[in-house]
Design a protein around this motif. Structure first.
Motif, PDB file in Angstrom:
ATOM      1  N   ARG A  52       0.785  -1.238   0.000  1.00  0.00           N
ATOM      2  CA  ARG A  52       0.000   0.000   0.000  1.00  0.00           C
ATOM      3  C   ARG A  52       0.815   1.285   0.000  1.00  0.00           C
ATOM      4  O   ARG A  52       0.266   2.370  -0.176  1.00  0.00           O
ATOM      5  N   ARG A  55       0.829   3.984  -3.232  1.00  0.00           N
ATOM      6  CA  ARG A  55      -0.301   4.894  -3.429  1.00  0.00           C
ATOM      7  C   ARG A  55      -0.227   6.123  -2.519  1.00  0.00           C
ATOM      8  O   ARG A  55      -0.853   7.137  -2.802  1.00  0.00           O
ATOM      9  N   LEU A  56       0.516   6.018  -1.433  1.00  0.00           N
ATOM     10  CA  LEU A  56       0.592   7.111  -0.460  1.00  0.00           C
ATOM     11  C   LEU A  56       1.704   8.107  -0.764  1.00  0.00           C
ATOM     12  O   LEU A  56       1.981   8.985   0.053  1.00  0.00           O
ATOM     13  N   GLN A 245      -6.056  14.839  -1.330  1.00  0.00           N
ATOM     14  CA  GLN A 245      -5.352  13.685  -0.763  1.00  0.00           C
ATOM     15  C   GLN A 245      -6.338  12.580  -0.365  1.00  0.00           C
ATOM     16  O   GLN A 245      -6.527  12.263   0.816  1.00  0.00           O
ATOM     17  N   THR A 246      -6.948  11.955  -1.366  1.00  0.00           N
ATOM     18  CA  THR A 246      -7.960  10.941  -1.074  1.00  0.00           C
ATOM     19  C   THR A 246      -7.354   9.649  -0.516  1.00  0.00           C
ATOM     20  O   THR A 246      -8.023   8.932   0.223  1.00  0.00           O
ATOM     21  N   THR A 247      -6.119   9.339  -0.859  1.00  0.00           N
ATOM     22  CA  THR A 247      -5.490   8.135  -0.297  1.00  0.00           C
ATOM     23  C   THR A 247      -5.364   8.266   1.214  1.00  0.00           C
ATOM     24  O   THR A 247      -5.623   7.304   1.960  1.00  0.00           O
ATOM     25  N   LYS A 250      -8.791   7.710   2.706  1.00  0.00           N
ATOM     26  CA  LYS A 250      -9.204   6.309   2.660  1.00  0.00           C
ATOM     27  C   LYS A 250      -8.445   5.460   3.675  1.00  0.00           C
ATOM     28  O   LYS A 250      -9.010   4.529   4.261  1.00  0.00           O
ATOM     29  N   GLU A 251      -7.170   5.764   3.897  1.00  0.00           N
ATOM     30  CA  GLU A 251      -6.421   5.049   4.931  1.00  0.00           C
ATOM     31  C   GLU A 251      -7.017   5.323   6.303  1.00  0.00           C
ATOM     32  O   GLU A 251      -7.098   4.435   7.150  1.00  0.00           O
ATOM     33  N   ASP A 302      -3.735  13.988  -6.309  1.00  0.00           N
ATOM     34  CA  ASP A 302      -3.477  12.597  -5.977  1.00  0.00           C
ATOM     35  C   ASP A 302      -4.104  11.701  -7.048  1.00  0.00           C
ATOM     36  O   ASP A 302      -5.301  11.812  -7.329  1.00  0.00           O
ATOM     37  N   ASP A 304      -5.118   8.872  -6.852  1.00  0.00           N
ATOM     38  CA  ASP A 304      -6.214   8.082  -6.281  1.00  0.00           C
ATOM     39  C   ASP A 304      -7.568   8.764  -6.489  1.00  0.00           C
ATOM     40  O   ASP A 304      -8.610   8.104  -6.382  1.00  0.00           O
ATOM     41  N   ARG A 307      -9.905   6.984  -8.654  1.00  0.00           N
ATOM     42  CA  ARG A 307     -10.494   5.718  -8.207  1.00  0.00           C
ATOM     43  C   ARG A 307     -11.774   6.030  -7.444  1.00  0.00           C
ATOM     44  O   ARG A 307     -11.741   6.561  -6.346  1.00  0.00           O
TER      45      ARG A 307
END
Length: 402
Positions: A52, A55-56, A245-247, A250-251, A302, A304, A307
Protein backbone atom coordinates in the motif's frame (compact mmCIF):
# COMPACT_ATOMS: atom_id res chain seq x y z
CA UNK A 1 21.69 21.70 15.21
CA UNK A 2 20.50 22.42 11.66
CA UNK A 3 17.36 20.78 10.32
CA UNK A 4 16.70 17.62 12.36
CA UNK A 5 13.85 16.49 10.06
CA UNK A 6 15.56 17.20 6.74
CA UNK A 7 16.20 13.54 5.84
CA UNK A 8 13.25 11.12 5.73
CA UNK A 9 14.04 7.42 5.39
CA UNK A 10 11.83 4.54 4.32
CA UNK A 11 11.80 3.42 7.95
CA UNK A 12 10.52 6.85 9.07
CA UNK A 13 7.64 6.66 6.59
CA UNK A 14 6.82 3.09 7.58
CA UNK A 15 6.79 4.05 11.26
CA UNK A 16 4.51 6.99 10.40
CA UNK A 17 1.98 4.61 8.83
CA UNK A 18 2.28 2.30 11.81
CA UNK A 19 1.52 5.15 14.23
CA UNK A 20 -1.28 6.79 12.22
CA UNK A 21 -3.10 3.72 10.93
CA UNK A 22 -1.65 0.76 12.88
CA UNK A 23 -0.02 -0.83 9.84
CA UNK A 24 1.52 -4.19 10.65
CA UNK A 25 5.09 -3.96 9.36
CA UNK A 26 8.01 -6.32 9.46
CA UNK A 27 11.13 -5.29 11.39
CA UNK A 28 13.11 -4.83 8.18
CA UNK A 29 10.61 -2.32 6.80
CA UNK A 30 10.41 -0.44 10.11
CA UNK A 31 14.20 -0.16 10.38
CA UNK A 32 14.98 0.58 6.72
CA UNK A 33 17.45 3.44 6.33
CA UNK A 34 17.08 3.92 2.57
CA UNK A 35 15.13 6.76 1.01
CA UNK A 36 12.06 6.51 -1.17
CA UNK A 37 9.48 3.71 -1.20
CA UNK A 38 11.77 0.68 -1.61
CA UNK A 39 10.70 -2.58 -0.01
CA UNK A 40 12.75 -4.29 2.66
CA UNK A 41 14.09 -6.88 0.21
CA UNK A 42 12.78 -9.96 2.00
CA UNK A 43 11.36 -12.22 -0.68
CA UNK A 44 8.35 -13.46 1.30
CA UNK A 45 7.57 -10.15 2.99
CA UNK A 46 3.85 -9.40 2.64
CA UNK A 47 3.46 -6.56 5.14
CA UNK A 48 1.29 -3.51 4.46
CA UNK A 49 4.23 -1.40 3.30
CA UNK A 50 4.87 -3.44 0.15
CA UNK A 51 1.16 -3.56 -0.75
CA UNK A 52 0.00 0.00 0.00
CA UNK A 53 2.91 2.40 0.32
CA UNK A 54 3.18 3.36 -3.34
CA UNK A 55 -0.30 4.89 -3.43
CA UNK A 56 0.59 7.11 -0.46
CA UNK A 57 3.44 8.90 -2.24
CA UNK A 58 1.43 12.21 -2.42
CA UNK A 59 0.95 12.09 1.36
CA UNK A 60 4.60 11.15 1.94
CA UNK A 61 5.67 14.11 -0.18
CA UNK A 62 3.41 16.32 1.94
CA UNK A 63 5.11 14.90 5.06
CA UNK A 64 8.59 15.64 3.66
CA UNK A 65 7.71 19.20 2.67
CA UNK A 66 5.96 19.91 5.98
CA UNK A 67 8.65 18.55 8.29
CA UNK A 68 11.78 19.58 6.37
CA UNK A 69 11.67 23.33 7.26
CA UNK A 70 11.47 22.71 11.02
CA UNK A 71 14.28 24.49 12.88
CA UNK A 72 14.23 24.42 16.71
CA UNK A 73 14.13 27.55 18.85
CA UNK A 74 17.19 27.90 21.05
CA UNK A 75 17.49 30.23 24.04
CA UNK A 76 20.64 29.75 26.09
CA UNK A 77 20.77 26.21 27.48
CA UNK A 78 17.31 25.28 26.26
CA UNK A 79 16.57 21.97 24.59
CA UNK A 80 14.76 21.47 21.27
CA UNK A 81 11.23 20.09 21.00
CA UNK A 82 11.89 17.74 18.07
CA UNK A 83 15.31 16.13 17.74
CA UNK A 84 14.38 13.52 15.13
CA UNK A 85 11.43 11.98 13.33
CA UNK A 86 11.12 9.58 16.27
CA UNK A 87 10.24 12.50 18.57
CA UNK A 88 7.53 13.67 16.18
CA UNK A 89 6.13 10.14 15.93
CA UNK A 90 6.10 9.88 19.74
CA UNK A 91 3.98 13.06 19.90
CA UNK A 92 1.64 11.63 17.26
CA UNK A 93 1.33 8.40 19.23
CA UNK A 94 0.53 10.30 22.43
CA UNK A 95 -2.18 12.38 20.72
CA UNK A 96 -3.63 9.25 19.14
CA UNK A 97 -3.71 7.40 22.47
CA UNK A 98 -5.00 10.20 24.70
CA UNK A 99 -6.23 12.85 22.29
CA UNK A 100 -9.92 12.26 22.97
CA UNK A 101 -9.72 12.62 26.75
CA UNK A 102 -6.73 14.90 27.26
CA UNK A 103 -6.36 18.56 26.30
CA UNK A 104 -3.44 19.93 24.32
CA UNK A 105 -2.01 21.35 27.55
CA UNK A 106 -2.28 17.95 29.21
CA UNK A 107 -0.63 16.15 26.30
CA UNK A 108 2.21 18.66 26.15
CA UNK A 109 2.80 18.47 29.91
CA UNK A 110 2.94 14.67 29.78
CA UNK A 111 5.24 14.44 26.76
CA UNK A 112 7.81 17.04 27.77
CA UNK A 113 7.55 16.05 31.44
CA UNK A 114 8.36 12.46 30.48
CA UNK A 115 11.37 13.61 28.47
CA UNK A 116 12.73 15.73 31.32
CA UNK A 117 12.27 12.99 33.90
CA UNK A 118 9.67 14.91 35.87
CA UNK A 119 11.82 18.03 36.11
CA UNK A 120 11.01 21.37 34.52
CA UNK A 121 11.30 21.07 30.76
CA UNK A 122 14.13 23.02 29.11
CA UNK A 123 12.24 23.22 25.81
CA UNK A 124 10.99 26.78 25.07
CA UNK A 125 7.21 27.10 25.13
CA UNK A 126 7.20 28.43 21.55
CA UNK A 127 9.05 25.32 20.39
CA UNK A 128 6.64 23.05 22.26
CA UNK A 129 3.75 24.79 20.50
CA UNK A 130 5.36 24.35 17.09
CA UNK A 131 5.97 20.66 17.73
CA UNK A 132 2.30 20.03 18.48
CA UNK A 133 1.20 22.19 15.55
CA UNK A 134 3.34 20.01 13.29
CA UNK A 135 1.94 16.80 14.78
CA UNK A 136 -1.66 17.99 14.41
CA UNK A 137 -1.03 19.00 10.83
CA UNK A 138 0.39 15.57 9.96
CA UNK A 139 -2.42 13.71 11.74
CA UNK A 140 -5.33 15.73 10.32
CA UNK A 141 -3.84 17.53 7.29
CA UNK A 142 -5.32 20.70 8.78
CA UNK A 143 -3.07 23.66 9.51
CA UNK A 144 -3.81 24.89 13.04
CA UNK A 145 -1.94 27.22 15.37
CA UNK A 146 -1.04 26.41 18.98
CA UNK A 147 0.26 29.91 19.72
CA UNK A 148 -1.78 32.29 21.82
CA UNK A 149 -3.50 34.99 19.80
CA UNK A 150 -6.60 35.43 17.71
CA UNK A 151 -9.45 33.04 18.40
CA UNK A 152 -10.80 31.52 15.21
CA UNK A 153 -13.52 29.28 16.62
CA UNK A 154 -16.61 31.27 15.70
CA UNK A 155 -18.65 29.53 13.02
CA UNK A 156 -19.37 32.85 11.33
CA UNK A 157 -15.68 33.56 10.80
CA UNK A 158 -14.81 30.02 9.72
CA UNK A 159 -17.43 29.85 7.00
CA UNK A 160 -17.36 33.46 5.79
CA UNK A 161 -15.69 32.62 2.49
CA UNK A 162 -14.96 36.19 1.48
CA UNK A 163 -13.80 37.38 4.90
CA UNK A 164 -10.20 38.50 5.15
CA UNK A 165 -10.12 36.79 8.55
CA UNK A 166 -10.64 33.48 6.78
CA UNK A 167 -6.92 33.46 5.94
CA UNK A 168 -5.93 33.41 9.61
CA UNK A 169 -4.95 30.06 11.11
CA UNK A 170 -7.52 28.40 13.36
CA UNK A 171 -6.28 27.67 16.85
CA UNK A 172 -5.93 24.46 18.82
CA UNK A 173 -6.33 26.04 22.21
CA UNK A 174 -4.59 24.70 25.28
CA UNK A 175 -7.81 23.75 27.11
CA UNK A 176 -9.27 21.78 24.17
CA UNK A 177 -8.69 18.28 22.92
CA UNK A 178 -7.86 17.94 19.23
CA UNK A 179 -11.30 16.45 18.33
CA UNK A 180 -13.06 19.30 20.16
CA UNK A 181 -11.07 21.86 18.22
CA UNK A 182 -11.78 20.15 14.90
CA UNK A 183 -15.49 19.94 15.77
CA UNK A 184 -15.51 23.72 16.21
CA UNK A 185 -13.61 24.23 13.00
CA UNK A 186 -15.67 21.86 10.83
CA UNK A 187 -19.02 22.73 12.32
CA UNK A 188 -22.01 20.97 10.77
CA UNK A 189 -24.55 23.19 9.02
CA UNK A 190 -26.78 21.27 6.60
CA UNK A 191 -27.84 23.35 3.60
CA UNK A 192 -31.51 22.68 2.72
CA UNK A 193 -31.04 23.13 -1.05
CA UNK A 194 -28.78 20.05 -1.23
CA UNK A 195 -31.24 17.71 0.50
CA UNK A 196 -33.35 15.18 -1.39
CA UNK A 197 -36.49 16.81 -0.01
CA UNK A 198 -35.76 19.95 -2.07
CA UNK A 199 -37.16 19.66 -5.63
CA UNK A 200 -34.14 21.59 -7.00
CA UNK A 201 -31.57 19.34 -5.32
CA UNK A 202 -31.08 17.00 -8.31
CA UNK A 203 -30.58 19.91 -10.71
CA UNK A 204 -28.12 21.62 -8.34
CA UNK A 205 -26.04 18.46 -7.96
CA UNK A 206 -25.96 17.88 -11.73
CA UNK A 207 -24.94 21.49 -12.36
CA UNK A 208 -22.31 21.62 -9.64
CA UNK A 209 -19.35 20.18 -11.54
CA UNK A 210 -15.75 21.30 -11.85
CA UNK A 211 -16.19 21.64 -15.62
CA UNK A 212 -19.01 24.17 -15.12
CA UNK A 213 -16.95 26.00 -12.50
CA UNK A 214 -14.24 26.43 -15.11
CA UNK A 215 -16.28 27.07 -18.27
CA UNK A 216 -19.27 29.00 -16.92
CA UNK A 217 -17.99 30.63 -13.72
CA UNK A 218 -14.48 31.19 -15.11
CA UNK A 219 -12.85 29.71 -12.02
CA UNK A 220 -9.49 27.96 -11.81
CA UNK A 221 -9.15 24.69 -9.85
CA UNK A 222 -6.12 24.37 -7.57
CA UNK A 223 -4.98 21.58 -5.26
CA UNK A 224 -4.49 22.09 -1.53
CA UNK A 225 -3.02 19.94 1.24
CA UNK A 226 -4.93 21.85 3.93
CA UNK A 227 -8.28 20.20 4.59
CA UNK A 228 -9.65 23.44 6.05
CA UNK A 229 -9.21 25.12 2.64
CA UNK A 230 -11.25 22.48 0.80
CA UNK A 231 -13.77 24.11 -1.59
CA UNK A 232 -12.61 27.58 -0.53
CA UNK A 233 -13.25 30.23 -3.14
CA UNK A 234 -10.90 33.17 -3.55
CA UNK A 235 -13.02 35.82 -5.29
CA UNK A 236 -10.09 38.14 -6.02
CA UNK A 237 -8.06 35.50 -7.91
CA UNK A 238 -10.97 33.41 -9.17
CA UNK A 239 -9.59 30.15 -7.78
CA UNK A 240 -11.18 27.22 -5.97
CA UNK A 241 -9.02 24.98 -3.80
CA UNK A 242 -9.71 21.25 -3.70
CA UNK A 243 -8.30 18.95 -1.03
CA UNK A 244 -7.04 16.11 -3.19
CA UNK A 245 -5.35 13.69 -0.76
CA UNK A 246 -7.96 10.94 -1.07
CA UNK A 247 -5.49 8.14 -0.30
CA UNK A 248 -4.89 9.70 3.12
CA UNK A 249 -8.66 9.92 3.72
CA UNK A 250 -9.20 6.31 2.66
CA UNK A 251 -6.42 5.05 4.93
CA UNK A 252 -8.10 6.90 7.79
CA UNK A 253 -11.42 5.24 6.93
CA UNK A 254 -9.79 1.79 6.74
CA UNK A 255 -8.04 2.30 10.08
CA UNK A 256 -11.33 3.16 11.80
CA UNK A 257 -13.48 0.37 10.36
CA UNK A 258 -12.97 -1.78 13.45
CA UNK A 259 -11.79 0.76 16.02
CA UNK A 260 -12.90 4.11 17.41
CA UNK A 261 -12.20 7.31 15.54
CA UNK A 262 -8.59 8.44 15.46
CA UNK A 263 -8.42 11.76 17.32
CA UNK A 264 -8.84 14.70 14.99
CA UNK A 265 -10.63 13.60 11.85
CA UNK A 266 -14.04 12.00 12.11
CA UNK A 267 -15.17 9.29 9.73
CA UNK A 268 -18.04 11.38 8.42
CA UNK A 269 -15.70 14.30 7.56
CA UNK A 270 -13.31 12.02 5.64
CA UNK A 271 -16.12 10.29 3.74
CA UNK A 272 -17.98 13.52 2.98
CA UNK A 273 -14.82 15.10 1.58
CA UNK A 274 -14.39 12.18 -0.82
CA UNK A 275 -18.05 12.52 -1.84
CA UNK A 276 -17.60 16.20 -2.70
CA UNK A 277 -14.77 15.30 -5.09
CA UNK A 278 -16.98 12.69 -6.74
CA UNK A 279 -19.76 15.27 -6.98
CA UNK A 280 -17.51 17.80 -8.74
CA UNK A 281 -16.02 15.12 -11.01
CA UNK A 282 -18.90 12.70 -11.72
CA UNK A 283 -17.50 9.34 -12.88
CA UNK A 284 -20.18 8.93 -15.58
CA UNK A 285 -19.20 12.22 -17.26
CA UNK A 286 -16.36 11.77 -19.76
CA UNK A 287 -15.54 15.50 -19.88
CA UNK A 288 -15.25 15.68 -16.11
CA UNK A 289 -13.02 12.63 -16.00
CA UNK A 290 -10.77 14.09 -18.69
CA UNK A 291 -10.52 17.30 -16.69
CA UNK A 292 -9.65 15.34 -13.54
CA UNK A 293 -6.96 13.33 -15.35
CA UNK A 294 -5.45 16.60 -16.50
CA UNK A 295 -5.40 17.87 -12.89
CA UNK A 296 -3.68 14.66 -11.80
CA UNK A 297 -1.01 14.85 -14.51
CA UNK A 298 -0.41 18.62 -14.43
CA UNK A 299 -2.08 20.02 -11.29
CA UNK A 300 -0.52 17.85 -8.60
CA UNK A 301 -3.71 15.99 -7.68
CA UNK A 302 -3.48 12.60 -5.98
CA UNK A 303 -3.90 9.90 -8.69
CA UNK A 304 -6.21 8.08 -6.28
CA UNK A 305 -8.85 10.77 -7.07
CA UNK A 306 -9.46 8.76 -10.25
CA UNK A 307 -10.49 5.72 -8.21
CA UNK A 308 -14.20 6.01 -7.44
CA UNK A 309 -16.34 4.02 -5.06
CA UNK A 310 -16.43 4.10 -1.26
CA UNK A 311 -18.29 0.88 -0.36
CA UNK A 312 -15.17 -0.89 0.95
CA UNK A 313 -14.45 2.03 3.30
CA UNK A 314 -17.93 2.31 4.84
CA UNK A 315 -19.22 0.69 8.01
CA UNK A 316 -21.83 -1.89 6.91
CA UNK A 317 -25.44 -1.08 7.68
CA UNK A 318 -24.73 2.38 9.08
CA UNK A 319 -25.88 4.51 6.15
CA UNK A 320 -22.61 6.49 6.19
CA UNK A 321 -22.70 7.29 2.47
CA UNK A 322 -26.28 8.60 2.67
CA UNK A 323 -25.38 10.93 5.55
CA UNK A 324 -22.22 12.08 3.77
CA UNK A 325 -24.21 12.93 0.63
CA UNK A 326 -26.29 15.38 2.67
CA UNK A 327 -23.03 17.41 2.91
CA UNK A 328 -23.44 18.62 6.51
CA UNK A 329 -19.92 20.10 6.61
CA UNK A 330 -19.22 21.25 3.06
CA UNK A 331 -22.76 22.16 1.97
CA UNK A 332 -22.37 25.90 2.49
CA UNK A 333 -19.21 26.08 0.40
CA UNK A 334 -20.77 23.92 -2.29
CA UNK A 335 -23.69 26.33 -2.53
CA UNK A 336 -21.29 29.28 -2.78
CA UNK A 337 -19.76 27.56 -5.80
CA UNK A 338 -23.19 26.83 -7.28
CA UNK A 339 -24.02 30.52 -6.97
CA UNK A 340 -20.87 31.29 -8.97
CA UNK A 341 -22.18 29.08 -11.78
CA UNK A 342 -25.64 30.62 -11.70
CA UNK A 343 -24.40 34.19 -11.30
CA UNK A 344 -20.83 34.37 -12.66
CA UNK A 345 -18.75 37.19 -11.22
CA UNK A 346 -16.64 39.34 -13.56
CA UNK A 347 -13.12 37.94 -13.93
CA UNK A 348 -11.51 40.00 -16.71
CA UNK A 349 -10.73 43.73 -16.67
CA UNK A 350 -13.47 44.60 -19.18
CA UNK A 351 -16.14 42.66 -17.27
CA UNK A 352 -15.00 44.16 -13.97
CA UNK A 353 -15.22 47.67 -15.47
CA UNK A 354 -18.74 46.99 -16.71
CA UNK A 355 -19.74 45.46 -13.36
CA UNK A 356 -18.77 48.63 -11.52
CA UNK A 357 -20.96 50.72 -13.85
CA UNK A 358 -24.05 48.61 -14.32
CA UNK A 359 -26.31 46.34 -12.33
CA UNK A 360 -26.86 44.32 -15.47
CA UNK A 361 -23.39 43.89 -16.91
CA UNK A 362 -24.53 41.43 -19.56
CA UNK A 363 -27.00 43.93 -21.07
CA UNK A 364 -24.37 46.67 -21.02
CA UNK A 365 -21.80 44.36 -22.58
CA UNK A 366 -24.19 43.46 -25.42
CA UNK A 367 -24.93 47.16 -25.90
CA UNK A 368 -21.23 47.99 -26.01
CA UNK A 369 -20.62 45.22 -28.52
CA UNK A 370 -23.53 46.48 -30.62
CA UNK A 371 -22.21 50.04 -30.62
CA UNK A 372 -18.72 48.82 -31.52
CA UNK A 373 -20.13 46.70 -34.35
CA UNK A 374 -22.13 49.66 -35.68
CA UNK A 375 -19.04 51.88 -35.63
CA UNK A 376 -17.01 49.25 -37.48
CA UNK A 377 -19.74 48.78 -40.07
CA UNK A 378 -19.99 52.57 -40.47
CA UNK A 379 -16.24 52.82 -41.01
CA UNK A 380 -16.38 50.00 -43.52
CA UNK A 381 -19.25 51.74 -45.38
CA UNK A 382 -17.33 55.02 -45.36
CA UNK A 383 -14.21 53.37 -46.75
CA UNK A 384 -16.30 51.64 -49.42
CA UNK A 385 -17.93 54.97 -50.44
CA UNK A 386 -14.53 56.66 -50.64
CA UNK A 387 -13.23 53.81 -52.78
CA UNK A 388 -16.22 53.99 -55.11
CA UNK A 389 -15.90 57.79 -55.39
CA UNK A 390 -12.20 57.41 -56.22
CA UNK A 391 -12.98 54.87 -58.97
CA UNK A 392 -15.67 57.16 -60.43
CA UNK A 393 -13.25 60.08 -60.37
CA UNK A 394 -10.57 58.02 -62.10
CA UNK A 395 -13.03 56.98 -64.80
CA UNK A 396 -14.17 60.58 -65.34
CA UNK A 397 -10.60 61.80 -65.48
CA UNK A 398 -9.53 59.10 -67.94
CA UNK A 399 -12.53 59.83 -70.15
CA UNK A 400 -11.87 63.61 -70.09
CA UNK A 401 -8.28 63.05 -71.26
CA UNK A 402 -9.47 60.96 -74.18
Amino acid sequence: MGWPLKVVTTGDLGALCHVLWSWELCDNCLNATSKGLSRCGVALCNCAWGRRAERLEPFFEFYRQTTRPYVPDFFGDHDQAIRSHRDLLDILELIKSHGTDRTRGGCMAEYFGRRSGGKESLVPQSDQDRAFELAARIMTMTHVSCEKGQDMFSAETNWDIESKQGDLLPQWREQYTLPESLDHLFMACIHPSLQNSDPQSKLIRETLTAVNLKKIAGLKIESTNNLHDHLKLNPSTGTVQIFHQTTFLKEHLLATLSTRDIPGLSRHLALETICTIQLLFPPENATSQSFLRNLVSKGGFDPDCLRFGTASFELPGRGEKERAMRFPTWGTRLMHLYDEIENPKPRGRVEAWLERRSKSRHVMMVTAIGVLTAVLLGLFGLCLSIFQTWIAWRQWKDGDHR
